[in-house]
Design a protein around this motif. Sequence first.
Motif, short mmCIF file in Angstrom:
data_model
loop_
_atom_site.label_atom_id
_atom_site.label_comp_id
_atom_site.label_asym_id
_atom_site.label_seq_id
_atom_site.Cartn_x
_atom_site.Cartn_y
_atom_site.Cartn_z
N LEU A 100 0.85 -1.18 0.00
CA LEU A 100 0.00 0.00 0.00
C LEU A 100 0.89 1.24 0.00
N CYS A 111 -7.90 10.56 0.71
CA CYS A 111 -6.70 9.77 0.46
C CYS A 111 -6.48 9.59 -1.02
N LEU A 157 -4.59 6.40 -2.49
CA LEU A 157 -3.90 5.18 -2.10
C LEU A 157 -3.90 4.17 -3.24
N ILE A 211 -4.75 -2.10 4.31
CA ILE A 211 -5.17 -0.69 4.34
C ILE A 211 -5.28 -0.21 5.77
#
Length: 668
Positions: free
Chosen positions: A233, A284, A286, A318
């Motif tokens: 990640l 975010c 990601l 995550i």
Amino acid sequence: MPKIRLLPPQVSELIAAGEVVERPASVIKELLENAIDAKATAITVELKEGGIPYLRVTDNGIGIPGEEVPTAFLRHATSKLEKRQDLEQIATLGFRGEALASIAAVAKVELLTKIEGEELGTRALVQGGGKVHTEAVGCPQGTTIVVRDLFYNLPARLKFLKKPATEAAYGVDVVEKLALSHPEISFRLIKDNKPLLHTPGDGKLLSAVYTVLGREFAAQVRPVDYTHNNIRLTGFVTRPSYTRANRKLQLFFVNQRYVRSGLCQQALQEAYKNEIMVGRFPACVLELTLPYASVDVNVHPAKTEIKFLQDSSVYECIYFGVKSALSAADELASPPEKKPLPTHPPVPTGVQQTLRAPEGYVPPKSHGEPPPASEKEAYRSEHAPDSPAPFRPAPSSHRHSEGKSLHCPAAFGLSQPGEEPPAASSEEQLKQAVQGFSFLSGANFSVSAEEPVLEKPRLAAPPEEEVPPLRYIGEAFQTYLLLEAGEKLILMDKHAAHERIRYEQLRRQLSLDCAQALVHPIPLTLTADQQALVEEHRSRLAEFGLRFGRTEEGVCLTAAPSVLEHSQLSLLVEEMLSSIAAGKQDISPAAWERLLETTACRGAIKGGEENSREELEQLARRVWQDPTLRHCPHGRPIAVVFTRRQLEKRFGRTGSQALLGEEDPFGG
């Protein structure tokens, strides 16, 4: 009775095109994905009036050989798949071979392409799914596709399109998401003859984030880099103080493909639990990188919905990755003095001219050399806004491991000045900590050192730094503590600080062996799947003091924490089992959390109360030394930091500027 018959090719092609091409944004997405798969490093998108009458995509990719151009417009014609096994590990954005055929069925399409080594390229014209007309022309390497009069042969579809401004917004959104997922490509967007977006294409995600989402967003993000179970990640998450009213800026990418995933959103929200206010959402950018065989992207025509082979591993990656980034972000540390971000991000030279849409083909502009190193350094520099910001945790040796109790002898459950917290493994220490919960009258906790603990991935600890000493100055309004540490002035809410301390202590006690045997076991009405979950996760449920037995009818509850009402237990168990089935890491039910929050709030000191200086100093030191104590259980910040530079700027001491024309700070 109507006869069953085959549809004419023209009708079947229009139906198939409707699944792929919904609006101009769909065309942009398909053409951009083809350009990316063609290894382009610079892509230009131009649209007029929302892309309905005119839309152009130009790339500098490998191009299409002239003899293969007619085949490219046939349905299910692709260079990205050859055999059935290729569907098990798709590594390209496009793979179905429907894009050009679907677009050509509902629009007038012009294509110019040339591969490396050829003297001439190929120009192709096709409209309404008809015959492809080709000819040799001169053009640069790459591919340019111009789409005109979208849905000209489908008036029913055309009338349901939105206004041009709305359709343009959908197209811009597609370009922005692809620019974020491919920072190594320079994207340029021109809307109605005006440049709207231009990413540097330097391969740095922060550069793309700054260009697409803006300076303010880029200044509020924290980097994420975490690996778990062969899943990596990377990307950025926003500080807990920077939240939004919706989830529109929660952008997730899987192997550089934008996806909409409730699982990813749920894991992100759980990672911010007790860090942000209720009703607010983090933002975010990601990206998950995992083996291609571990994800199925062929479940939706738009390819924005996918399936993971192991949902739990993705969820945990995550959850713990974001947790690690938030714990590593030093909210209490003063921001370093850095150069301000430039007003406009640097872009490669040689592409500053505005392109105007011609009636025919316009050759793509060539990219020059990348920006100078000095411009890159100025661009990459971060700059904290000149406004009070919620504080960051100061690195300290007083961190504690999850599931271990804290030594809390004082009235607030705090360590004495200069005293190191002892090891959290002794039974005697746990009993002392439990005795500090005077608000849990009648609550009996039994302590057992043999309770199995679920192994969880460890959060990456931030690097140890020298923590500046904390000096207590005083108290304002009998609510806010004034503290000084190095170059920082800290205002701390004593109620929020003590509330979070008590909340964490209560959670730790309940996470240990706090089960009390029930005089009368409670029968549970569970489905076969739920009973299987109980058997599989007995040790995990035991962490919350829940123990189960078997009866002739099924499963019954034989032990539970004494602080919970028996009438709530059945619903709590069902809620926890639902959380386990959804892959959640934190399975504590919402009703349980509300009970803990209410109990912690009632027992905490209140604003307006009188407290001794020693008690307040211990409270401040406890928060200063523990990086997990940054927000109250409801998500409100515990403290706010003013840097010395901010104060000097406010008083006009940083230069010749003075505060002229402002309201009297001592006025009514």
